[in-house]
Design a protein around this motif. Sequence first.
Motif, PDB file in Angstrom:
ATOM      1  N   LYS A  14       0.821  -1.220   0.000  1.00  0.00           N
ATOM      2  CA  LYS A  14       0.000   0.000   0.000  1.00  0.00           C
ATOM      3  C   LYS A  14       0.854   1.270   0.000  1.00  0.00           C
ATOM      4  N   THR A  41      -0.073  10.090  10.691  1.00  0.00           N
ATOM      5  CA  THR A  41       0.892   9.533  11.645  1.00  0.00           C
ATOM      6  C   THR A  41       2.127   9.009  10.918  1.00  0.00           C
ATOM      7  N   THR A  42       1.907   8.425   9.740  1.00  0.00           N
ATOM      8  CA  THR A  42       3.056   7.918   8.971  1.00  0.00           C
ATOM      9  C   THR A  42       3.968   9.075   8.576  1.00  0.00           C
TER      10      THR A  42
END
Length: 229
Positions: A14, A41-42
């Motif tokens: 993904k 958050t990533t």
Amino acid sequence: MIRVENVSKKIGSKIVLENINLFVEKGGILGLVGPNGAGKTTLLSVLSTTIMPDGGEIWVAEHSLSQELQEIRKKIGYVPQEIALYPSLSIKDNLTFWAKLTQVKNRKSRIKEVVELLGLDHYWHEKVERLSGGYKRRVNIAVALLHQPQVLIMDEPTVGMDLYSKRELLPFLKNLTKNGTIVIYTSHDVEELLYLSDRIAMLEQGQLVFEGSVEEAKKELSILQGVIG
Ligand SMILES: Nc1ncnc2c1ncn2[C@@H]1O[C@H](COP(=O)(O)OP(=O)(O)OP(=O)(O)O)[C@@H](O)[C@H]1O
């Protein structure tokens, strides 16, 4: 300044971040918004060097992530969403532990400084497990500020905080940028975003779909229009 150039990240098959470009000047506060799973958050994890991007580059002042990871780490402080403290240790022992681990210079005086800065003086010997959510968050921020980072990255800094703690913390964060510190944070709280940020960036499905001033964001993003009618 911090500059994000074409940053991409895949998790499994993904694409979680796709060609993200951002720039935040000295003393700027960037609020990151977007639906659950958008990649906020990533992106903060990449900015805080907790995870590495698959492509692209990050610059903090003249240092690049790909060439000078350790320099970048010295310049970045990260406050994760989860409280990352030892509950059975006091504030003092938590700060001392982190200060030793990250080899903070002039440890004792710097700990004293951050304790005063965050208004933690009275609870100095209190075990973290006995503190309210708001005070735990303050200790987390104190830990992140120990090494005097130029960029403070926070994942939902006021989530779970009562209104009083929030009203104390937000002006503190705003004040922090007066010496040039950059703040990049995520929030789902519209009032907080409008008060704190000077720019807003919006992620959707890993793509940056908006970046602009708060005024522009108010006009263009429906998520921010609820409170202004
Ligand atoms: N370790 C992981 N393993 C598998 N998928 C992951 C992992 N971390 C993140 N993802 C996926 O990446 C996408 C982005 O997640 P991320 O947590 O960055 O979003 P977010 O915008 O912070 O969401 P939220 O607002 O819910 O915190 C989601 O689809 C998520 O399922």
